[in-house]
Design an enzyme around this catalytic site. Structure first.
Site, PDB file in Angstrom:
ATOM      1  N   ASP A  23       9.139  -2.865  -8.707  1.00 15.11           N
ATOM      2  CA  ASP A  23       8.987  -4.061  -8.204  1.00 15.11           C
ATOM      3  C   ASP A  23       8.816  -5.164  -8.140  1.00 15.11           C
ATOM      4  OD1 ASP A  23       9.681  -4.673  -5.248  1.00 15.11           O
ATOM      5  OD2 ASP A  23       7.419  -4.338  -4.894  1.00 15.11           O
ATOM      6  N   GLU A  27       7.553  -9.331  -7.219  1.00 16.34           N
ATOM      7  CA  GLU A  27       6.474 -10.386  -6.533  1.00 16.34           C
ATOM      8  C   GLU A  27       7.138 -11.504  -6.779  1.00 16.34           C
ATOM      9  OE1 GLU A  27       6.083  -8.476  -3.960  1.00 16.34           O
ATOM     10  OE2 GLU A  27       4.858  -6.471  -4.455  1.00 16.34           O
ATOM     11  N   ASP A  48      15.108  -7.884  -6.752  1.00 12.07           N
ATOM     12  CA  ASP A  48      13.936  -7.829  -7.728  1.00 12.07           C
ATOM     13  C   ASP A  48      15.169  -7.690  -9.124  1.00 12.07           C
ATOM     14  OD1 ASP A  48      11.781  -7.007  -6.567  1.00 12.07           O
ATOM     15  OD2 ASP A  48      13.337  -5.085  -5.823  1.00 12.07           O
ATOM     16  N   TYR A  94      -2.000  -3.551  -2.598  1.00  9.51           N
ATOM     17  CA  TYR A  94      -0.658  -3.324  -2.277  1.00  9.51           C
ATOM     18  C   TYR A  94       0.586  -3.423  -3.313  1.00  9.51           C
ATOM     19  CZ  TYR A  94       2.716  -6.409   0.563  1.00  9.51           C
ATOM     20  OH  TYR A  94       2.902  -6.605   1.522  1.00  9.51           O
ATOM     21  N   ASP A 128       3.083  -0.163  -3.278  1.00  8.50           N
ATOM     22  CA  ASP A 128       5.326  -0.755  -3.491  1.00  8.50           C
ATOM     23  C   ASP A 128       6.020  -0.091  -4.542  1.00  8.50           C
ATOM     24  OD1 ASP A 128       5.095  -1.893  -1.409  1.00  8.50           O
ATOM     25  OD2 ASP A 128       5.141  -4.274  -2.972  1.00  8.50           O
TER      26      ASP A 128
END
Length: 171
Positions: A25, A27, A82, A148, A152
């Site tokens: 993943d 961010e 992504d 957090y 994921d």
């Protein structure tokens, strides 16, 4: 695990290079930019999970070599953005991939099911979504933000395993 040095990244990639499956993943921040500004990369082999800081680590080659491996299945949820980031970074197309959002649609769980809903459906856990609107390029990241982000990829493995079983039954 939060990685901020190239040495830590090299050690992680050495441990993960024989993994047949990696959950991935990213961010990022997209506001006021043409390309995404990458703020964090998360990876898990189902046993350990790491958040890689691409702002503090300028040489991501060990990670990029890892995800270029055609023998490793790369698992994402809603992979489009992504992959846009990782394909551009690696200067290649990442494959093979498994997208849990697409698989969930195939098995009848909904065409746009969120990751939080799919995690709740598969393992009965409510995941924390309080950091959804974080500026992932701002440092320092808090422990809450890192955890957090790691969720994921931590929860992506049981989702992937469940969807594989359901898909197999459909065949």
């Amino acid at each position: 695990m939060y990685l901020t040095t190239e040495g830590d990244l090299v050690a992680l990639c050495e441990r993960l290079k024989s993994s047949p499956i990696l959950a991935l993943d990213t961010e990022f921040v997209r506001e006021k930019t043409y390309y995404h500004r990458l703020g964090l990369i998360q990876v898990s082999d189902g046993i350990s999970s790491a958040a890689i800081d691409p702002i503090k680590i300028s040489n991501l080659d060990p990670f990029l070599d890892l995800i270029r491996n055609p023998s490793t299945v790369k698992v994402f949820h809603a992979a489009r953005q992504d992959l846009e980031i990782l394909n551009r970074l690696s200067n290649s197309l990442i494959s093979p991939i498994f997208d849990t959002q697409i698989a969930a649609s195939v098995v009848g769980w909904g065409s746009q099911i969120s990751f939080a809903k799919i995690v709740n459906k598969v393992i009965g856990k409510q995941i924390n979504k309080s950091e959804t609107y974080t500026d992932w390029c701002r440092r320092p990241l808090s422990e809450s933000q890192i955890q957090y982000a790691l969720d994921d990829v931590r929860f992506l493995f049981p989702v992937y395993e469940k969807l594989k079983k359901v898909l197999k039954k459909l065949n």
